[in-house]
Motif scaffolding. Structure first.
Motif, short mmCIF file in Angstrom:
data_model
loop_
_atom_site.label_atom_id
_atom_site.label_comp_id
_atom_site.label_asym_id
_atom_site.label_seq_id
_atom_site.Cartn_x
_atom_site.Cartn_y
_atom_site.Cartn_z
N VAL A 164 1.00 -1.27 -0.02
CA VAL A 164 0.10 0.18 -0.18
C VAL A 164 0.99 1.34 0.13
N ASP A 165 0.46 2.17 -0.54
CA ASP A 165 1.28 3.79 -1.05
C ASP A 165 0.82 4.45 0.13
N VAL A 166 -0.68 4.65 0.41
CA VAL A 166 -1.00 5.68 1.61
C VAL A 166 -2.28 5.03 2.21
N ILE A 167 -2.41 5.16 3.40
CA ILE A 167 -3.42 4.94 4.28
C ILE A 167 -4.25 5.89 4.82
N LEU A 168 -5.54 5.85 4.39
CA LEU A 168 -6.45 6.98 5.11
C LEU A 168 -7.41 6.28 6.24
N SER A 169 -8.09 7.09 6.94
CA SER A 169 -8.72 6.73 8.16
C SER A 169 -9.55 7.81 8.65
N ASN A 170 -10.97 7.70 8.88
CA ASN A 170 -11.79 8.65 9.22
C ASN A 170 -12.42 8.63 10.46
N CYS A 171 -11.95 9.19 11.62
CA CYS A 171 -12.44 8.91 13.01
C CYS A 171 -12.90 7.57 13.24
N VAL A 172 -12.02 6.42 13.30
CA VAL A 172 -12.05 5.20 13.30
C VAL A 172 -10.93 4.58 14.43
N VAL A 173 -9.93 5.35 14.22
CA VAL A 173 -8.73 4.62 15.06
C VAL A 173 -9.12 4.70 16.41
N ASN A 174 -9.79 5.57 16.92
CA ASN A 174 -10.42 5.95 18.22
C ASN A 174 -10.88 4.90 18.71
N GLY A 224 -12.73 6.34 23.49
CA GLY A 224 -11.72 5.74 23.11
C GLY A 224 -10.53 6.38 22.65
N ALA A 225 -10.65 8.08 22.55
CA ALA A 225 -9.92 8.73 22.20
C ALA A 225 -8.60 8.96 23.16
N ALA A 226 -7.28 9.07 22.32
CA ALA A 226 -5.96 9.17 23.14
C ALA A 226 -5.66 10.52 22.70
N SER A 227 -4.71 10.81 23.79
CA SER A 227 -4.03 12.15 23.73
C SER A 227 -2.88 12.24 22.44
N ILE A 228 -2.43 13.54 22.17
CA ILE A 228 -1.65 13.60 21.11
C ILE A 228 -0.36 13.05 21.55
N PRO A 229 0.02 13.33 22.84
CA PRO A 229 1.48 12.58 23.27
C PRO A 229 1.32 10.86 22.99
N ALA A 230 0.51 10.52 23.44
CA ALA A 230 0.04 9.04 23.61
C ALA A 230 -0.03 8.43 22.19
#
Length: 284
Positions: A164-174, A224-230
């Motif tokens: 894969v060249d590029v990975i997208l995701s929209n409000c899912v990793v959280n 499920g959101a994580a902080s920016i440092p995390a």
């Protein structure tokens, strides 16, 4: 306890992994089945008022999509479940292979397909059978021969190494109970020099305890959101470089609409998340 410790997926106050996955799968399965008019009114990952065409378009515009984007995709692919427009930051090129994590009805996949052209390829992965069925039904409506949808979890991607060249995701990793594994999997499937372009929500303040343990809050893109440092630490540990996470200050406009009783913009903000897998070493 430090900020990064309080916002990792190992937080003892959060739901266990299987409960999280069940809550997410049930919620988005229900949305897929009831999405004749965007999504049901209980879905906090989209504006509950967005059932009509005009309000649905307004909600999409708040998240960063243009009128051309909305006009370009046919069918019911746009469920307004995201918190941004990852294709806008992905710098896609003709011939790219693109992977969308948590592809839902396929809206971002079809937008990406326009950019990569007939020589490119777009793969959407979603763990909800109802969403995969809906997305596959939208392929014909969009005449998108270069798009396919696969059933699978983003922690265990049904995708070959370095393909894969590029990975997208929209409000899912959280939504994932194991974000570190998601990023390790993303690194595995990316070609050297490949990159991630993600829109997601990040934690800016500790959530109330009752929200952290609430299945609906987890499935609603909040608990499920994580902080920016995390997140930075997770991406770096997975091997990524040039990690850049930028909050979107105007996202409070739609995040406030996700809960009638609580102003969630006091705890989370939408952000863009970008990173690269290092390119191949050049030898003399």
């Amino acid at each position: 306890m430090t900020e990064s410790q309080s916002t990792t997926d190992a937080d003892d106050e959060r739901l266990d992994a299987e409960t999280q996955r069940t809550a997410v799968r049930e919620r988005y399965g229900r949305i897929a089945e009831e999405s004749d008019s965007c999504c049901d009114e209980t879905a906090s990952c989209c504006d509950g008022t967005a059932a009509g065409t005009d309000s649905r378009s307004e909600a999409s515009t708040q998240r960063g999509y243009s009128a051309d984007d909305l006009d370009a995709v046919a069918g019911d692919a746009n469920l307004n479940l995201g918190c941004g427009n990852p294709t806008a930051i992905a710098s896609l090129a003709a011939g790219d292979t693109v992977l969308d994590l948590g592809s839902g009805g396929g809206f971002d996949c079809f937008l990406a397909a326009r950019e990569v052209g007939p020589d490119g390829h777009v793969i959407g992965v979603d763990m909800t059978p109802e969403m995969v069925e809906k997305a596959r039904g939208n392929v014909a409506a969009n005449d998108a021969d270069n798009v396919e949808f696969r059933l699978g979890e983003i922690e265990h991607l049904p995708v070959a190494d370095e393909s894969v060249d590029v990975i997208l995701s929209n409000c899912v990793v959280n939504l994932s109970p194991d974000k570190s594994r998601v990023f390790r999997e993303a690194y595995r499937v990316l070609r050297p020099g490949g990159r991630v372009a993600i829109s997601d929500v990040v934690l800016t303040a500790d959530l109330p305890t009752d929200l952290r343990a609430d299945p609906e809050s987890v499935a609603g893109c909040v608990a499920g959101a994580a902080s920016i440092p995390a997140l930075e630490s997770m991406l770096t540990d997975a091997g990524f470089v040039d990690v850049a996470i930028e909050p979107k200050s105007d996202s409070d406009e739609f995040i406030r609409e996700w809960d009638d009783a609580l102003d969630l913009s006091e705890y989370i903000v939408a952000a863009t998340v970008e990173a690269e897998r290092p390119g191949p070493e050049v030898t003399s």
